[in-house]
Design a protein around this motif. Structure first.
Motif, PDB file in Angstrom:
ATOM      1  N   GLN A  54      29.056 -76.305 -79.220  1.00  0.00           N
ATOM      2  CA  GLN A  54      28.102 -76.925 -78.542  1.00  0.00           C
ATOM      3  C   GLN A  54      26.792 -77.162 -79.031  1.00  0.00           C
ATOM      4  O   GLN A  54      25.644 -77.512 -78.475  1.00  0.00           O
ATOM      5  CB  GLN A  54      27.809 -76.376 -76.939  1.00  0.00           C
ATOM      6  N   HIS A 333      31.410 -87.633 -79.079  1.00  0.00           N
ATOM      7  CA  HIS A 333      30.448 -86.637 -79.825  1.00  0.00           C
ATOM      8  C   HIS A 333      31.153 -85.545 -80.467  1.00  0.00           C
ATOM      9  O   HIS A 333      32.415 -85.456 -80.099  1.00  0.00           O
ATOM     10  CB  HIS A 333      29.275 -86.027 -79.141  1.00  0.00           C
ATOM     11  N   HIS A 335      31.381 -82.182 -79.642  1.00  0.00           N
ATOM     12  CA  HIS A 335      31.390 -81.217 -79.034  1.00  0.00           C
ATOM     13  C   HIS A 335      32.951 -80.700 -78.953  1.00  0.00           C
ATOM     14  O   HIS A 335      33.676 -81.358 -78.426  1.00  0.00           O
ATOM     15  CB  HIS A 335      30.750 -81.326 -77.817  1.00  0.00           C
ATOM     16  N   HIS A 338      35.300 -82.204 -76.158  1.00  0.00           N
ATOM     17  CA  HIS A 338      35.673 -83.639 -76.309  1.00  0.00           C
ATOM     18  C   HIS A 338      36.557 -83.777 -77.668  1.00  0.00           C
ATOM     19  O   HIS A 338      37.069 -84.875 -77.885  1.00  0.00           O
ATOM     20  CB  HIS A 338      34.455 -84.390 -76.300  1.00  0.00           C
ATOM     21  N   HIS A 412      21.142 -83.064 -75.576  1.00  0.00           N
ATOM     22  CA  HIS A 412      22.615 -82.191 -75.137  1.00  0.00           C
ATOM     23  C   HIS A 412      23.356 -82.355 -76.611  1.00  0.00           C
ATOM     24  O   HIS A 412      24.044 -81.411 -76.923  1.00  0.00           O
ATOM     25  CB  HIS A 412      23.555 -83.349 -74.226  1.00  0.00           C
ATOM     26  N   ASP A 431      29.245 -86.666 -70.436  1.00  0.00           N
ATOM     27  CA  ASP A 431      27.945 -85.326 -70.174  1.00  0.00           C
ATOM     28  C   ASP A 431      26.746 -85.857 -69.964  1.00  0.00           C
ATOM     29  O   ASP A 431      25.939 -85.290 -69.216  1.00  0.00           O
ATOM     30  CB  ASP A 431      28.033 -84.728 -71.877  1.00  0.00           C
TER      31      ASP A 431
HETATM   32 ZN   LIG Z   1      28.910 -82.388 -74.875  1.00  0.00          ZN
END
Ligand SMILES: [Zn+2]
Length: 492
Positions: A54, A333, A335, A338, A412, A431
């Motif tokens: 993350q 993105h 992370h 995902h 984020h 998110d």
């Molecule tokens: Zn995220």
């Protein structure tokens, strides 16, 4: 001839001496760490744990969460361990991802033999909490037990470890569970200073989990490190200062029947919501995707979670839009939740459309070894095809245009590309804003800044949005609800 014989003899002697020294290193460690007399062990401390997968960009460390209290209690004979964490968050999340929360959050995690589960903390006056099976966590938790200094020496002795001298230390090698490699370093004082293990991770493959131990001292009659630092995929994942150790506390963790007899997890479901002509919102799990029909191909946004989910999403896209190849898979993105099925997308032959800050990471991901749980790409070894974007990107077939815009002022993640379909006035985003299950419920206070950032970006880019399709949650939403949530102060 005689010289050669003598040399051979001396070499053999040296070999015997070295082998004995190495075996002695494990014996020394066993006696230094009091291994023979320890059946159970507990240690307590505090520090930080980190939201692995993350980070703000792939080149930065995982975001940290303060851990106020950490207690690990283990039984080496039954191979069981309980870890009780009390985490604490203020009103602002650290830069990077991780599920937003505020105040204190307690997590109780168990492993016992081949089973792993979580136990929700009991609410005062509430019903007894029910164990929640978490089979996916079993390898990591089992290895964490055998990676403790005492656990490591016990496991090395039980699994016919081999050893080798290295710069005054002894390196120890063995395999647990017939599958998981463990290596460790024992210093001349008989202290375990480093343990390396590898667990499967769907994106980075055989992922290194490395734990280093320092500042050994006698605590509760046991030699134990006062500092523990664990890294996962190269960045700190857990940092602890140990405050106390108890030798042989009464502890076992029998597997609850509800865990032992838990039904297999339900099959992956991909539900479909047609948002417009050739635009499909793919839901049904924890992380949603988008499939868009182009003139002679398909564009998918996000292949989340893991190979199973990604394969189901890609199959559903091809079922909904028959006879066209999936030519592009865009990432919202980087992370890991995902991005979990990105290797499945590479294996599909799709070009990965992503922010430029992910290029080096994805080049590594496409080639990383997956020996613990081989996936499709491990077999096909297809090369990565990648198309990078800066603050904006677009895909078009002359008729339909898909725009990607990078969210700015968004803590984020640095690479969030929201998907915008100007003709259909659809915005897809993960998110930044997940509408609460029921309209009107306030957001947790730490989620409000993300909603604010999304609204500010929609205004900055002058996007005309009729529908927001969030990649989490149970419903679509709109700018009016977003604005309301962003303006609210949130709640604890
Ligand atoms: Zn995220």
């Amino acid at each position: 001839m005689r010289k050669a014989f003598l040399l051979g003899f001396i070499c053999a002697l040296a070999y015997v001496a070295a082998t004995t020294a190495q075996q002695n290193a494990l014996q020394t460690a066993a006696s230094t760490l009091g291994v023979a007399n320890l059946k159970t062990l507990e240690f307590k401390g505090s520090g930080r744990n980190f939201s692995v997968g993350q980070n703000y960009t792939p080149a930065e460390p995982w975001p940290a969460v303060p851990v106020k209290e950490f207690t690990a209690t283990m039984n080496f004979e039954t191979a069981s361990m309980r870890v009780d964490l009390l985490r604490e968050m203020g009103t602002v999340m650290p830069r990077g991802g991780g599920a937003p929360f505020t105040g204190q959050q307690r997590q109780i995690q168990f492993v016992s033999g081949n089973y792993a589960w979580n136990m929700p903390p009991a609410a005062p006056g509430g019903p007894a909490p029910q164990a929640a099976p978490n089979a996916a966590a079993q390898p990591e938790r089992m290895l964490a037990l055998w990676a403790t200094p005492q656990g490591f020496v016990k496991a090395a002795m039980a699994n016919n470890a081999t050893t080798r001298q290295a710069r005054g230390n002894t390196e120890v090698f063995f395999t647990v569970g017939g599958k998981y490699k463990m290596t460790g370093t024992i210093n001349p004082q008989g202290q375990v200073t480093k343990v390396q293990t590898w667990i499967d991770q769907s994106i980075v493959g055989d992922m290194l989990v490395e734990t280093t131990y320092s500042g050994y001292q006698s605590m509760g009659g046991v030699m134990f490190p006062s500092r523990i630092l664990q890294t996962q995929d190269g960045y700190p994942a857990l940092e602890l200062t140990v405050s106390g150790v108890t030798a042989n506390p009464a502890f076992d963790a029998p597997v609850p029947d509800t865990v032992r007899n838990a039904p297999p997890p339900p099959a992956v479901v991909v539900a479909v919501d047609k948002l417009g002509d050739g635009v499909y919102y793919l839901t049904g799990g924890s992380h949603h995707s988008l499939a868009i029909e182009m003139r002679d191909h398909i564009v998918v946004v996000d292949t989340p979670n893991n190979e199973e989910r990604a394969a189901a999403v890609l199959a559903k896209a091809k079922e909904l839009i028959p006879n066209k190849p999936i030519r592009f898979v865009a990432t919202s993105h980087h992370h890991w939740d995902h991005l979990g099925g990105i290797r499945t997308a590479i294996d599909e032959g799709a070009t990965i459309v992503t922010h430029q800050s992910n290029k080096a990471f994805l080049e590594r991901v496409a080639k990383t070894p997956h020996t613990l749980v081989p996936d499709r790409l491990a077999a096909s070894k297809k090369p990565l095809k990648i198309q990078t974007m800066g603050d904006r990107g677009q895909l078009t077939d002359g008729t339909r245009t898909i725009e990607f815009h990078r969210l700015q002022g968004y803590e984020h993640t640095g690479d969030m590309m929201v998907t915008y379909l100007p003709k259909e006035k659809i915005l897809a985003e993960p998110d930044a804003f997940t509408p609460p299950p029921k309209a009107g419920m306030p957001l947790v206070v730490t989620a409000v800044p993300s909603a604010k950032a999304l609204l500010a970006n929609i205004q900055r880019l002058k996007l005309d949005v009729a529908v927001i399709a969030p990649f989490h949650g149970n419903r679509k939403t709109d700018v009016a609800e977003l604005a309301n949530a962003a303006g609210a102060t949130g709640t604890n």
